[in-house]
Design an enzyme around this catalytic site. Structure first.
Site, PDB file in Angstrom:
ATOM      1  N   CYS A 128       0.848  -1.195   0.000  1.00  7.03           N
ATOM      2  CA  CYS A 128       0.000   0.000   0.000  1.00  7.03           C
ATOM      3  C   CYS A 128       0.889   1.252   0.000  1.00  7.03           C
ATOM      4  O   CYS A 128       1.544   1.545   1.002  1.00  7.03           O
ATOM      5  CB  CYS A 128      -0.898  -0.033   1.242  1.00  7.03           C
ATOM      6  SG  CYS A 128      -1.708   1.521   1.630  1.00  7.03           S
ATOM      7  N   CYS A 139       0.324   3.703   2.786  1.00 10.19           N
ATOM      8  CA  CYS A 139       0.832   3.199   4.065  1.00 10.19           C
ATOM      9  C   CYS A 139       2.337   3.458   4.176  1.00 10.19           C
ATOM     10  O   CYS A 139       2.829   3.859   5.232  1.00 10.19           O
ATOM     11  CB  CYS A 139       0.545   1.701   4.201  1.00 10.19           C
ATOM     12  SG  CYS A 139      -1.214   1.284   4.183  1.00 10.19           S
TER      13      CYS A 139
END
Length: 127
Positions: free
Chosen positions: A43, A46
């Site tokens: 991600c 993230c």
């Protein structure tokens, strides 16, 4: 010192939280994509937020608090709209990263997790 914990997957998260006692300290939980072989999450948001969150945990989180990293799984698992993290009333995730205070209204989602001022406010708020 902030106590850090790591849990991978929904079933492990539910089992961990069922028996977990914060001993009076706040319980902060970061939901993030699972890490790939290179050590970074699949991600991108993230990965971008990680250094901001780490810094805020070290500087701003109360010393008696707990910080739990929860891997929501790989990309296909997360993208499944029936993913248990999305359906659970305690997590109700729609984006990652998401940072929550367990059983409290404090919550940062997506791009908010990469904003130092919001993270400082998040960790400084009382339960």
């Amino acid at each position: 010192m902030v106590q850090k914990h790591h849990v991978a997957g929904y079933e492990a998260f539910v089992a961990f939280m069922k028996d977990f006692k914060g001993n009076g300290g706040s319980i902060n939980i970061l939901f993030t994509g699972a890490k790939l072989e290179n050590g970074q999450s699949w991600c991108g948001d993230c990965v971008e937020a990680a250094p901001f969150i780490e810094s805020a945990v070290e500087k701003d989180a109360p010393s008696d608090s707990h910080f739990i990293y929860v891997d929501v799984g790989d990309r296909p698992t997360w993208k499944d709209m029936n993913n248990s993290f999305r359906k659970d009333v305690n997590t109700h995730l729609s984006v990652i990263p998401t940072l929550i205070r367990w059983k409290n209204p404090q919550r940062l989602e997506g791009e908010q997790c990469a904003k130092a001022d919001l993270l400082q406010l998040f960790f400084s708020e009382e339960d």
